[in-house]
Design an enzyme around this catalytic site. Sequence first.
Site, PDB file in Angstrom:
ATOM      1  N   GLU A   1       0.829  -1.217   0.000  1.00 24.50           N
ATOM      2  CA  GLU A   1       0.000   0.000   0.000  1.00 24.50           C
ATOM      3  C   GLU A   1       0.863   1.267   0.000  1.00 24.50           C
ATOM      4  OE1 GLU A   1      -2.890  -0.462   3.209  1.00 24.50           O
ATOM      5  OE2 GLU A   1      -4.139  -1.688   1.904  1.00 24.50           O
TER       6      GLU A   1
ATOM      7  N   GLU B   1      -5.356  -8.531  -1.118  1.00 25.88           N
ATOM      8  CA  GLU B   1      -5.986  -8.302   0.197  1.00 25.88           C
ATOM      9  C   GLU B   1      -7.437  -7.983  -0.019  1.00 25.88           C
ATOM     10  OE1 GLU B   1      -4.672  -5.415   3.081  1.00 25.88           O
ATOM     11  OE2 GLU B   1      -2.591  -5.940   2.690  1.00 25.88           O
TER      12      GLU B   1
HETATM   13  C1  BGP Z   1      -4.462  -2.934   4.925  1.00 25.07           C
HETATM   14  C2  BGP Z   1      -3.124  -3.427   5.380  1.00 25.07           C
HETATM   15  C3  BGP Z   1      -3.146  -4.683   6.163  1.00 25.07           C
HETATM   16  C4  BGP Z   1      -4.414  -4.947   6.911  1.00 25.07           C
HETATM   17  C5  BGP Z   1      -5.679  -4.476   6.275  1.00 25.07           C
HETATM   18  C6  BGP Z   1      -6.920  -4.511   7.108  1.00 25.07           C
HETATM   19  O1  BGP Z   1      -4.441  -1.570   4.841  1.00 25.07           O
HETATM   20  O2  BGP Z   1      -2.264  -3.625   4.295  1.00 25.07           O
HETATM   21  O3  BGP Z   1      -1.961  -4.791   6.864  1.00 25.07           O
HETATM   22  O4  BGP Z   1      -4.342  -4.986   8.250  1.00 25.07           O
HETATM   23  O5  BGP Z   1      -5.541  -3.210   5.747  1.00 25.07           O
HETATM   24  O6  BGP Z   1      -6.976  -3.395   7.943  1.00 25.07           O
HETATM   25  P1  BGP Z   1      -7.271  -3.503   9.481  1.00 25.07           P
HETATM   26  O7  BGP Z   1      -6.246  -4.405  10.018  1.00 25.07           O
HETATM   27  O8  BGP Z   1      -7.150  -2.134   9.993  1.00 25.07           O
HETATM   28  O9  BGP Z   1      -8.627  -4.044   9.600  1.00 25.07           O
END
Ligand code: BGP
Length: 491
Positions: free
Chosen positions: A198, A388
């Site tokens: 990201e 993701e």
């Molecule tokens: C993205 C990241 C992850 C992950 C995901 C979910 O932005 O790359 O590392 O954690 O989001 O977000 P969260 O953990 O805040 O629910």
Amino acid sequence: MSFPEGFLWGGAIAANQIEGAYNEDGKGLSSADCMTRGTNTCPRQITYMTKDGQVHADMFVRLQAPEGAVFGQFEGYDYPSRKASDFYHDYKEDIAMLAEMGFRTLRLSLSWSRIYPNGDDEKPNEKGIAFYDAVIDELLKYHIEPLVTLSHYETPVALTNKWGSWLDERNIPCFEKYVRTLAEHFKGRIHYWLTFNEINTSQLIPFMEGGVPLNTPQAKADSAKHQLIASAKAVKILHEVDPSNKVGNMIAYGCWYPNTPSPADMLAARARGDVPHFFCDVQVRGYYPESKLIEYRNNGIRFSLTEEEKQILKEGTVDFIGFSYYSSTTVSGDPKVIGNERGNMSYNGIANPYLKKSEWGWTIDPDGLRIAMQELWARYQKPLFPVENGLGAKDVLETGGSVHDPYRVEYIRQHILAIKDAVEIDGIDVMGYATWGCIDLISVSTGEMAKRYGFIYVDADDEGNGTYRRCRKDSFAWFKKVIETNGEDLS
Ligand code: BGP
């Protein structure tokens, strides 16, 4: 036509959110280790000491550290990365369970500070390499293709304390050395790579993304440039060492709707894509888009590229586009219309009456994923990889170890259907699909354990108490069947 042969079904994890063992076997502290646990309403904080010996904890979205701040862990604060899901000690059982599901790929990140504890050490930490050797070999034993993120939201914090991490171009050769170490060591065993997780969020949360202690427009431009050059160099190194390596970038992406048919709303909605598109433009096309140069000029940002730097960007373009997608956002161009809806790395959205939301307030919008893929495909015509996607939800562990999570199955089913349409109707080249947090891990935005994404339940609570026993959720058997049938049976 349906999902192609060899479609990479799997899931994704990140070192600092799952491994724990934050100081074992010679690992150095990373920027992620300096982030406290938060809650859905109380954001995580970043801890540092100022020159006068005072300890400070600043909200991660607002961090603006004074000169000379030294980041680290301090008495009285709770840091969830210390133990996380304890993958460091549990990886064999975890990988065996992923294999049982039939995973074809696992996206995992390697922790730079496990390999180079201070970021600029002369020699790598052999024990850190040995750990990843064991993990990668375990994956290969089950024919699970590793998809490795070189930097997933963590940088050796020693580099932040030394020169502000990516604010300084001296970070680039350190990263190059780390990448070369991995490329040579894992040659023939790892074929798929992503550079910075990201990368576009460096413009929103610079410390979380890359250990950058400042949030000013100039700091963001500098760190973007240094990371883009480092990313291009990483692509070059990985291609040189093994021409069969496939290297992607990774952006936080979404879908942005205008709040009304007003052209002003449409323009504002489109503008939300500017930052991810800027990073993608450079990483896919190999040069800065004119619009970014105009923006820098208009805002008095100092920026230039030498001929050599231009050449590096040109030669270090990626083979595919990796992206995260969780939710969509509705945007208004009218300053009087103020929203406060949140999504992954998005704030101030307007409520969308057509969409349901997760317990953390993120909209659930599978069509938005297809729209996002159409947009990326139209702009770049590069293979796409959603690396993701998933639903963060509270799960209940029943006595006997079962977890009933039909909400997760439904979310993932709908998103797979959206990808199917992108493949079958839009003709988009999609490499695979990796759900986020396939094993429960700590949330990046809140530091909680309660925000669970996994098919595999980890018995630990927000305070780090629990047995850390692994249990199969209902979604486990469902996703196994999806993979077995190559996405044909989604029932
Ligand atoms: C993205 C990241 C992850 C992950 C995901 C979910 O932005 O790359 O590392 O954690 O989001 O977000 P969260 O953990 O805040 O629910």
